[in-house]
Design an enzyme around this catalytic site. Structure first.
Site, PDB file in Angstrom:
ATOM      1  N   GLU A   1       0.821  -1.210   0.000  1.00  0.00           N
ATOM      2  CA  GLU A   1       0.000   0.000   0.000  1.00  0.00           C
ATOM      3  C   GLU A   1       0.856   1.262   0.000  1.00  0.00           C
ATOM      4  O   GLU A   1       2.000   1.235   0.424  1.00  0.00           O
ATOM      5  CB  GLU A   1      -0.838   0.084   1.281  1.00  0.00           C
TER       6      GLU A   1
ATOM      7  N   CYS B   1       3.285   8.236   1.530  1.00  0.00           N
ATOM      8  CA  CYS B   1       3.802   7.268   2.487  1.00  0.00           C
ATOM      9  C   CYS B   1       3.982   5.949   1.745  1.00  0.00           C
ATOM     10  O   CYS B   1       3.008   5.366   1.264  1.00  0.00           O
ATOM     11  CB  CYS B   1       2.790   7.133   3.625  1.00  0.00           C
TER      12      CYS B   1
ATOM     13  N   CYS C   1       6.153  -7.387   7.552  1.00  0.00           N
ATOM     14  CA  CYS C   1       7.228  -6.851   8.397  1.00  0.00           C
ATOM     15  C   CYS C   1       7.535  -7.860   9.491  1.00  0.00           C
ATOM     16  O   CYS C   1       6.638  -8.512  10.005  1.00  0.00           O
ATOM     17  CB  CYS C   1       6.775  -5.527   9.023  1.00  0.00           C
TER      18      CYS C   1
ATOM     19  N   CYS D   1       5.824  -5.461  16.098  1.00  0.00           N
ATOM     20  CA  CYS D   1       5.270  -4.517  17.080  1.00  0.00           C
ATOM     21  C   CYS D   1       3.827  -4.921  17.368  1.00  0.00           C
ATOM     22  O   CYS D   1       3.047  -5.176  16.456  1.00  0.00           O
ATOM     23  CB  CYS D   1       5.326  -3.087  16.555  1.00  0.00           C
TER      24      CYS D   1
ATOM     25  N   CYS E   1       0.752  -3.115  15.753  1.00  0.00           N
ATOM     26  CA  CYS E   1       0.809  -2.784  14.328  1.00  0.00           C
ATOM     27  C   CYS E   1       0.240  -3.894  13.459  1.00  0.00           C
ATOM     28  O   CYS E   1       0.577  -5.068  13.612  1.00  0.00           O
ATOM     29  CB  CYS E   1       2.254  -2.503  13.934  1.00  0.00           C
TER      30      CYS E   1
ATOM     31  N   GLY F   1       6.464  -2.272   6.432  1.00  0.00           N
ATOM     32  CA  GLY F   1       7.864  -2.705   6.399  1.00  0.00           C
ATOM     33  C   GLY F   1       8.790  -1.895   7.269  1.00  0.00           C
ATOM     34  O   GLY F   1       8.463  -0.801   7.717  1.00  0.00           O
ATOM     35  N   GLU F   2       9.966  -2.458   7.514  1.00  0.00           N
ATOM     36  CA  GLU F   2      11.014  -1.766   8.257  1.00  0.00           C
ATOM     37  C   GLU F   2      12.109  -1.408   7.238  1.00  0.00           C
ATOM     38  O   GLU F   2      12.824  -2.305   6.753  1.00  0.00           O
ATOM     39  CB  GLU F   2      11.541  -2.682   9.377  1.00  0.00           C
TER      40      GLU F   2
ATOM     41  N   SER G   1      11.581   6.312   8.531  1.00  0.00           N
ATOM     42  CA  SER G   1      11.170   5.956   9.893  1.00  0.00           C
ATOM     43  C   SER G   1      11.609   4.537  10.206  1.00  0.00           C
ATOM     44  O   SER G   1      11.380   3.609   9.436  1.00  0.00           O
ATOM     45  CB  SER G   1       9.646   6.074   9.989  1.00  0.00           C
TER      46      SER G   1
ATOM     47  N   CYS H   1      -1.126   2.060   8.094  1.00  0.00           N
ATOM     48  CA  CYS H   1      -0.185   0.973   8.290  1.00  0.00           C
ATOM     49  C   CYS H   1      -0.669  -0.438   8.004  1.00  0.00           C
ATOM     50  O   CYS H   1      -0.895  -1.224   8.908  1.00  0.00           O
ATOM     51  CB  CYS H   1       0.317   0.996   9.719  1.00  0.00           C
TER      52      CYS H   1
END
Ligand code: SAH
Length: 341
Positions: free
Chosen positions: A90, A103, A110, A114, A117, A157-158, A189, A331
């Site tokens: 997305e 974004c 991911c 977390c 999330c 994702g990270e 981020s 997210c």
């Protein structure tokens, strides 16, 4: 690796043309077509000789991700993309008074896990390649006939778990000959992967760094962010100090407001203490409640109290303006819905 032409930084492309005995400036010609004229049909790049065009067509793939769903909200547009191997990602466009901010996602799923999330709930399937990030921007600009002025790497994702592809992505969007988004208009981020932050500060790239802190101490942070067992607050503070010293740039700390978890007055005081004297600011994010996750957003009166305590202690702080909660734009929510269908 997919040899998509949008994976290539200008430097990589120059190396390629030199390696086949062609001229370095060929890369610039191609860039002009791809990014300025937005022409991806190599046959139509008429200032390039036919046999060179044939070589280029043999060497590079021209796969595109595609938009499969668009949701419009007020000041926000959400895109669901299908990748060539049928996975979904997305991107969210936010229309600010200062410009259009996109974004973007950096991975399919991911692995950071977390607890609050949605993306973490679905686990990482794979990294995105650079072209899959670049094309999120190109497709949104084309679809809405707009220019994107700001990019935030805060989608699924990270980014630092996909370091090289993300770095090339930043180089391409920042390049004046390509998408030309100023470094200061790009924000990466991270949940705080300390070694990667250290590596990144030596790349000489002046983008904004945001760190998802979300707690004032390791006890709370470990409870909501498993990565804290490896990269805890002490290590993060240590590397952030180095980062600021080296780059002279202010760092942002993101702090999600979770009701009864990290939003007490004590938390605000503790947070003020650990950030005291640091060249940083805090972005308080009202939690976006999502399906299947039990956390609740802090009461707005408590967000205000938290804000006031930080302010009183001399910390720069803002409360993030909300986008997209009504259209599941937060997210990984669209992707999660699609997968659960
Ligand atoms: N992995 C990176 C970037 C993607 S997440 C990171 O951790 O920073 C972008 C931000 O959205 C992070 O601060 C993340 O903690 C936050 N976030 C995740 N789920 C959220 C939700 N439901 N509501 C509000 N913010 C959320």
């Amino acid at each position: 690796m997919n040899n998509n032409i949008y994976n290539y930084t200008q430097e990589n492309l120059e190396e390629y043309f030199l390696s086949i005995g062609d001229k370095k400036f060929r890369a610039m010609q191609i860039y002009e077509w791809l990014y300025k004229k937005r022409m991806d049909n190599i046959d139509k790049m008429l200032n390039i000789k036919k046999d060179t065009r044939e070589k280029i067509k043999d060497e590079f793939s021209d796969d595109w991700i595609k938009i499969v769903d668009i949701k419009q909200g007020e000041d926000v547009v959400k895109f669901l993309f299908e990748l060539i191997d049928d996975h979904y990602i997305e991107a969210v466009l936010m229309k600010h008074n200062y410009g259009n901010s996109l974004c973007v996602s950096t991975q399919v799923g991911c692995n950071m896990g977390c607890r609050f999330c949605q993306s973490g709930r679905l686990k990482k399937v794979r990294n995105l390649q650079t072209y899959e990030m670049v094309q999120q921007i190109l497709l949104v600009e084309k679809e809405l006939d707009i220019r994107i002025s700001h990019v935030v790497l805060m989608g699924i994702g990270e980014p630092f778990d996909n370091y090289n592809n993300v770095l090339n992505f930043i180089k391409i969007i920042n390049n004046p000959r390509a998408i030309e988004i100023g470094a200061r208009h790009i924000t990466l981020s991270t949940c705080g992967l300390v070694k990667k932050i250290e590596k990144f500060m030596n790349e000489g790239i002046q983008v904004n760094l945001a760190i998802s802190l979300h707690a004032p101490n390791n006890k709370i942070r470990s409870r909501i962010m498993p990565i804290n067992k490896v990269c805890n607050i002490d290590k993060i503070m240590e590397v952030v100090k180095k980062y600021i010293e080296k780059t002279n740039r202010r760092v942002t700390f993101e702090y999600i407001m979770l009701d009864g978890v990290n939003d007490t007055d004590e938390c605000a005081k503790e947070l003020s203490d650990i950030l005291n004297g640091l060249n940083c600011y805090v972005n308080l994010i009202p939690y976006n409640e999502t399906q299947n996750i039990r956390y609740k957003r802090s009461k707005s009166s408590q967000i205000t109290r938290f804000y006031d305590i930080l302010k009183k202690n001399g910390i720069n702080v803002t409360v993030r303006r909300e986008f997209g909660s009504l259209i599941d734009a937060a997210c990984g929510q669209l992707r999660a819905k699609k997968m659960e269908e």
